[in-house]
Design an enzyme around this catalytic site. Structure first.
Site, PDB file in Angstrom:
ATOM      1  N   SER A 163      41.730  34.252  37.764  1.00 26.26           N
ATOM      2  CA  SER A 163      41.272  32.857  37.774  1.00 26.26           C
ATOM      3  C   SER A 163      41.155  32.329  36.336  1.00 26.26           C
ATOM      4  CB  SER A 163      39.953  32.785  38.538  1.00 26.26           C
ATOM      5  OG  SER A 163      39.641  31.466  38.889  1.00 26.26           O
ATOM      6  N   ARG A 233      27.484  25.540  43.849  1.00 23.86           N
ATOM      7  CA  ARG A 233      27.914  26.886  44.210  1.00 23.86           C
ATOM      8  C   ARG A 233      28.453  26.938  45.644  1.00 23.86           C
ATOM      9  NH1 ARG A 233      30.142  31.119  41.854  1.00 23.86           N
ATOM     10  NH2 ARG A 233      29.354  33.133  42.578  1.00 23.86           N
ATOM     11  N   ASP A 328      45.319  31.900  49.038  1.00 21.39           N
ATOM     12  CA  ASP A 328      44.578  31.214  47.978  1.00 21.39           C
ATOM     13  C   ASP A 328      45.057  29.772  47.904  1.00 21.39           C
ATOM     14  OD1 ASP A 328      43.359  30.309  45.680  1.00 21.39           O
ATOM     15  OD2 ASP A 328      44.027  31.965  44.404  1.00 21.39           O
ATOM     16  N   HIS A 361      41.053  32.751  47.389  1.00 21.09           N
ATOM     17  CA  HIS A 361      40.949  32.920  45.931  1.00 21.09           C
ATOM     18  C   HIS A 361      40.098  34.142  45.573  1.00 21.09           C
ATOM     19  CE1 HIS A 361      41.246  31.670  41.795  1.00 21.09           C
ATOM     20  NE2 HIS A 361      39.944  31.592  41.666  1.00 21.09           N
ATOM     21  N   ASP A 362      39.085  34.389  46.397  1.00 25.38           N
ATOM     22  CA  ASP A 362      38.187  35.531  46.192  1.00 25.38           C
ATOM     23  C   ASP A 362      38.911  36.872  46.140  1.00 25.38           C
ATOM     24  OD1 ASP A 362      35.615  34.909  45.697  1.00 25.38           O
ATOM     25  OD2 ASP A 362      34.873  35.157  47.747  1.00 25.38           O
TER      26      ASP A 362
END
Lengths: 391, 206
Positions: A163, A233, A328, A361-362
């Site tokens: 990232s 968040r 992602d 994405h994680d």
């Protein structure tokens, strides 16, 4: 004192064990992209594994938006939560500490020990707060080069990041083309999309409009912009997961057996997001979060090269590994393929894997088997060719 | 050190590739040929491969391998940016074979193509005598599960080259482990099991 169970011993043995953060004071002033400067600053970092005699086995880990220097191992025997990339860094893991000397740091402007908004400004003897300068990926890489000097590392075998960390790895090949042999860019982009910036702006507004933000002076007011941080968040976490991944993990499962017909937590996904948001409040600083988001938005190395991304890479002889994940959508595979295409245009050595996974994405933080295999194969070959055969 | 997995046709292909040139290996499998070419001929370039396990194996060999689907074309590669495009026993398994042939001729100054010859006499007689789609060592699949979608003969490929203004620079044949036996040279379309062609676009062949 409690005796450690076998599980606990295992936990430590399977990782790099207990690590102690160190601090590097840098007294060279730094001129930042924003035009502001800092006369001195500190970077907190951790190291794992041993630096070999030739100093040829060093790997730098660059962290993402809310990461820090604690990438692997534990801080004490009682510590139950390992560093953020413990799945990947350690003995026998892809970034194998039996082979590599690994350095992870907290970036300038961070809130985990490096000089940042909560540090004392030597000019005023008060915390910088909102007066701490904006920092960019380029600035970070500059400070990382200073840390490399202090550690006596002339050239990194690899700079690795996921990232926002992947952006730093790319910036290394642009600003210090001769100081990096391998650049590993995972789930990153060469610049944010309009949609990416839009999401960041919502997160920013959540913090900026929190009445407890006090225009960034919340520490002096003994306040925390908790609501803003929490919402930022929660929003972030939605973009880190994929629709399919969320469906598999939470579905429409209810927290309790029936609907509340109120704003209580009905669904598991709500509970998850609230939990992630709550956790973040105690862990992260709002001024730092705002700056990290801006660093993402501002990253656009091709802007200095007539918007020709391939021109960025002409000077480096580094080899590249680019990895993306099929689910992602924050930094989609197509965006990684743009980087690959630019590298091909520039005639650089590049390998690319698009790993199939539902983690979104994680995934860059997860031990997805194909991903683990890719990193292992690539770095093992780098070790054989650039460390063992050069001895 | 020669990789034990290096195929007979790879050795021929390696003879045709110039030292220090740029190659692109489409469907590069585990990167065995590219690793061999890098070691023996100092070539640079890339392999394209769709299967993640092959991608991992190629990375382990130090090959620059890009995971991509050839059906999507070669969009990331500029015109004539590659000295030699290699495509080994892959053309017959594509849905859009014609498009990729065009792409190969766009990107490469020349290309080396290998393919199983469907005109091989054993294949012909299998179909003729048994009346069923041929199954052999080189074509080990049933009609309903074969990855080979476009089966063609040496004559078919030569016709394609004529249709597309492609010059054939060289062509070799393999049957079993034998390269270019007298029979295959006499009547390749009947006796060759595998064909290896070196081709280039007509415009650049003058």
């Amino acid at each position: 004192m409690q005796t450690l169970g076998t599980d606990d011993t295992d936990r430590l043995e399977k990782s790099v064990g207990i690590v102690t953060p160190q601090v590097c004071h840098i007294t060279d002033p730094i001129n930042l992209s924003s035009g502001e400067s800092l006369s001195s600053y500190s970077l907190v970092y951790e190291t794992y594994g041993e630096l070999n005699r030739q100093r040829s086995n060093a790997i730098l880990i660059c962290h993402a938006l809310t990461g820090d220097h604690h990438a692997a191992g534990y801080h004490s025997e009682a510590d139950t939560k390992p560093g953020w990339w413990d799945s990947c860094i350690g003995p026998g893991k892809p970034i194998d500490t039996n082979k590599f000397y690994v350095v992870a740091l907290n970036n300038l402007g961070g809130c985990s020990g490096s000089t940042g908004p909560n540090s004392i400004n030597p000019d005023t003897n008060l915390p910088y707060g909102p007066s701490f300068p904006m920092v960019t990926v380029k600035d970070w890489v500059k400070t990382q080069a200073k840390l490399s000097d202090a550690l006596g590392i002339k050239q990194w075998l690899a700079v690795v990041g996921g990232s926002l960390g992947g952006m730093q790895a790319m910036q290394w090949t642009i600003d210090y083309p001769e100081r990096i042999k391998h650049c590993v860019v995972v789930a990153a982009v060469s610049k944010l999309s309009t949609q990416n910036i839009a999401f960041n702006e919502v997160a920013r507004q959540a913090i900026l409009s929190d009445p407890n933000f006090f225009e960034g002076h919340y520490v002096a007011q003994n306040a925390v912009p908790a609501t803003g941080l929490k919402i930022a968040r929660m929003l972030g976490h939605i973009t880190y997961l994929s629709d399919a991944g969320m469906k598999t993990k939470f579905g429409r499962d209810l927290k309790q057996s029936n609907l509340h017909y109120s704003y209580e937590t009905d669904f598991e996904i709500e509970s998850y997001l609230r939990y992630q948001g709550e956790q973040f409040i105690g862990r992260f600083d709002a001024n730092t979060y705002l700056r990290m988001g801006k660093a993402l938005d501002y990253f656009d190395p091709a802007a200095d090269f007539d918007n020709q991304l391939e021109q960025c890479f002409t000077k480096t002889s580094a080899r590249f590994l680019v990895v993306s994940f099929t689910s992602d959508w924050r930094f989609s595979p197509e965006r990684s393929q743009e980087i690959v295409a630019a590298l091909v245009k520039a005639g650089k050595a590049v390998s690319y894997a698009n790993v199939t996974t539902d983690y979104g994405h994680d995934a860059f933080l997860m031990p997805v088997p194909d991903y683990v295999n890719v990193l292992t194969a690539y770095l093992n070959n780098a070790y054989t060719v650039d460390v063992e055969e050069q001895k | 050190m020669t990789d034990a997995k290096l195929r007979q046709e790879h050795k021929l292909i390696a003879e045709w590739v110039d030292s220090n040139s740029v190659v692109l290996d489409l469907g590069c499998d585990e990167g065995i040929l590219l690793a061999h070419l890098a070691e023996t001929k100092q070539v640079t370039g890339y392999g394209i491969e769709i299967d993640i396990n092959n991608v991992v194996a190629a990375m382990g060999r130090g090959v620059s391998v890009i995971q991509a689907d050839l059906e999507a074309g070669l969009a990331g590669f500029d015109d004539k940016s590659v000295d030699t495009v290699i495509i080994g026993q892959t053309l017959q398994s594509l849905r859009n074979t014609e498009k990729l042939v065009d792409e190969i001729m766009r990107v490469g100054k020349r290309a080396i193509v290998s393919f199983p010859n469907f005109g091989y006499w054993r294949v012909r007689s299998y179909l003729y005598f048994r009346g069923r789609m041929p199954v052999s060592k080189r074509l080990p699949y049933e009609w309903y599960n074969t990855p080979n979608l476009h089966l063609f003969t040496i004559k078919d490929f030569e016709q394609l080259c004529r249709d597309k203004d492609i010059t054939i620079c060289d062509q070799r044949y393999q049957t079993g482990q034998h390269m270019n036996s007298m029979l295959t040279r006499m009547s390749p379309n009947v006796f060759a099991e595998l064909a290896v062609f070196c081709i280039q676009p007509k415009a650049s062949s003058s």
